[in-house]
Design an enzyme around this catalytic site. Sequence first.
Site, PDB file in Angstrom:
ATOM      1  N   HIS A 142      -7.326  -4.466   9.993  1.00 52.84           N
ATOM      2  CA  HIS A 142      -7.005  -4.264   8.575  1.00 52.84           C
ATOM      3  C   HIS A 142      -5.685  -4.942   8.204  1.00 52.84           C
ATOM      4  O   HIS A 142      -4.776  -5.075   9.022  1.00 52.84           O
ATOM      5  CB  HIS A 142      -7.035  -2.785   8.162  1.00 52.84           C
ATOM      6  CG  HIS A 142      -5.932  -1.925   8.665  1.00 52.84           C
ATOM      7  ND1 HIS A 142      -6.130  -0.823   9.461  1.00 52.84           N
ATOM      8  CD2 HIS A 142      -4.590  -1.969   8.472  1.00 52.84           C
ATOM      9  CE1 HIS A 142      -4.979  -0.236   9.720  1.00 52.84           C
ATOM     10  NE2 HIS A 142      -4.031  -0.912   9.138  1.00 52.84           N
ATOM     11  N   ASP A 193       0.811  -1.221   0.000  1.00 51.92           N
ATOM     12  CA  ASP A 193       0.000   0.000   0.000  1.00 51.92           C
ATOM     13  C   ASP A 193       0.841   1.266   0.000  1.00 51.92           C
ATOM     14  O   ASP A 193       2.053   1.218   0.179  1.00 51.92           O
ATOM     15  CB  ASP A 193      -0.963  -0.006   1.204  1.00 51.92           C
ATOM     16  CG  ASP A 193      -0.264  -0.385   2.507  1.00 51.92           C
ATOM     17  OD1 ASP A 193       0.974  -0.405   2.545  1.00 51.92           O
ATOM     18  OD2 ASP A 193      -0.966  -0.666   3.487  1.00 51.92           O
ATOM     19  N   GLU A 211      -9.629  -1.668   5.095  1.00 53.15           N
ATOM     20  CA  GLU A 211     -10.336  -1.338   6.335  1.00 53.15           C
ATOM     21  C   GLU A 211     -11.618  -2.166   6.466  1.00 53.15           C
ATOM     22  O   GLU A 211     -12.141  -2.661   5.464  1.00 53.15           O
ATOM     23  CB  GLU A 211     -10.698   0.156   6.320  1.00 53.15           C
ATOM     24  CG  GLU A 211      -9.495   1.092   6.370  1.00 53.15           C
ATOM     25  CD  GLU A 211      -8.882   1.238   7.754  1.00 53.15           C
ATOM     26  OE1 GLU A 211      -8.891   0.262   8.539  1.00 53.15           O
ATOM     27  OE2 GLU A 211      -8.383   2.341   8.047  1.00 53.15           O
ATOM     28  N   ASP A 221      -7.836  -2.381  14.014  1.00 53.49           N
ATOM     29  CA  ASP A 221      -9.212  -2.691  13.591  1.00 53.49           C
ATOM     30  C   ASP A 221      -9.261  -3.926  12.688  1.00 53.49           C
ATOM     31  O   ASP A 221     -10.260  -4.206  12.062  1.00 53.49           O
ATOM     32  CB  ASP A 221      -9.841  -1.476  12.883  1.00 53.49           C
ATOM     33  CG  ASP A 221      -9.074  -1.049  11.632  1.00 53.49           C
ATOM     34  OD1 ASP A 221      -8.080  -1.723  11.265  1.00 53.49           O
ATOM     35  OD2 ASP A 221      -9.476  -0.048  11.005  1.00 53.49           O
TER      36      ASP A 221
HETATM   37  C1  GLP Z   1      -0.537   0.456   8.582  1.00 55.88           C
HETATM   38  C2  GLP Z   1      -0.193  -0.385   7.363  1.00 55.88           C
HETATM   39  C3  GLP Z   1      -0.426  -1.853   7.616  1.00 55.88           C
HETATM   40  C4  GLP Z   1       0.180  -2.243   8.945  1.00 55.88           C
HETATM   41  C5  GLP Z   1      -0.499  -1.486  10.055  1.00 55.88           C
HETATM   42  C6  GLP Z   1      -0.003  -1.856  11.424  1.00 55.88           C
HETATM   43  O1  GLP Z   1      -1.862   0.809   8.640  1.00 55.88           O
HETATM   44  N1  GLP Z   1      -0.916   0.003   6.202  1.00 55.88           N
HETATM   45  O2  GLP Z   1       0.134  -2.608   6.551  1.00 55.88           O
HETATM   46  O3  GLP Z   1       0.028  -3.634   9.161  1.00 55.88           O
HETATM   47  O4  GLP Z   1      -0.211  -0.112   9.817  1.00 55.88           O
HETATM   48  O5  GLP Z   1       1.146  -1.126  11.721  1.00 55.88           O
HETATM   49  P1  GLP Z   1       2.110  -1.387  12.921  1.00 55.88           P
HETATM   50  O6  GLP Z   1       2.921  -2.558  12.533  1.00 55.88           O
HETATM   51  O7  GLP Z   1       2.925  -0.142  13.010  1.00 55.88           O
HETATM   52  O8  GLP Z   1       1.263  -1.623  14.123  1.00 55.88           O
END
Ligand code: GLP
Length: 238
Positions: free
Chosen positions: A138, A67, A143, A136
């Site tokens: 995702h 992404d 989402e 959440d």
């Molecule tokens: C972002 C990314 C996700 C990731 C999520 C969790 O939203 N788009 O790919 O898994 O954050 O991030 P973290 O690993 O910092 O908790």
Amino acid sequence: MKFYEVASYKEMSRKAANIISAEVITNPNAVLGLATGSSPIGTYKQLIEWYNKGDIDFSGVTAVNLDEYYGLSEDNEQSYRYFMNKNFFDHININKARTYVPNGLAKDPVLEGKLYDERIKALGGIDIQLLGIGLDGHIGFNEPNDVFMRDTHLVDLNESTIKANARFFESEDKVPRQAITMGMMSIMRAKKILLIAAGEKKEAVVREAFNGVITPKLPASILQLHPNVTVIFTKESN
Ligand code: GLP
């Protein structure tokens, strides 16, 4: 599904790096699906360390990221392209021309999504997809929704995602409100899935995703239908 609960963030990172390096060693032309966020930073560090020791060669590898924030350019320090260069690509011998991240400045995000999916298909699909998970539920930036989105698409970010990701920005109002994310089709078609999650606050969502009902309200739950999933969880946050 293999579910490992490990004692520390370091152990989670080491185990994840082991699985990815095994993939690259057995298939030097592997297509790696990669992720951003704080969860994979330790995994990338470990892979860089092994690369510096001469244990892994990334010269034949292709990388496809999940992404990108919509509206951020590649040289914006908060963009996911910048993150990948800084935390991984700049430190290994991967051919940068074969590292793909959705274009956050695409004028036509629908076309960008279509081209991104076509690219993944042309590469023969993803051999192993590394995933984090949002609070959440995702994955990528898929989402919670009424349906599982199939294709790479533009998405409005949830309030909770904006809040959670604000720590990487100067302030919450600087967090982009939209992103382009790989949809479920490319993720589910990956031959292997490797999901990592760290921190007590992630525990409930991880357990629900893999033991609860399969629903687009908790996007990661679709992974229950994938035949080759490894989850590595640690209560220790990084
Ligand atoms: C972002 C990314 C996700 C990731 C999520 C969790 O939203 N788009 O790919 O898994 O954050 O991030 P973290 O690993 O910092 O908790």
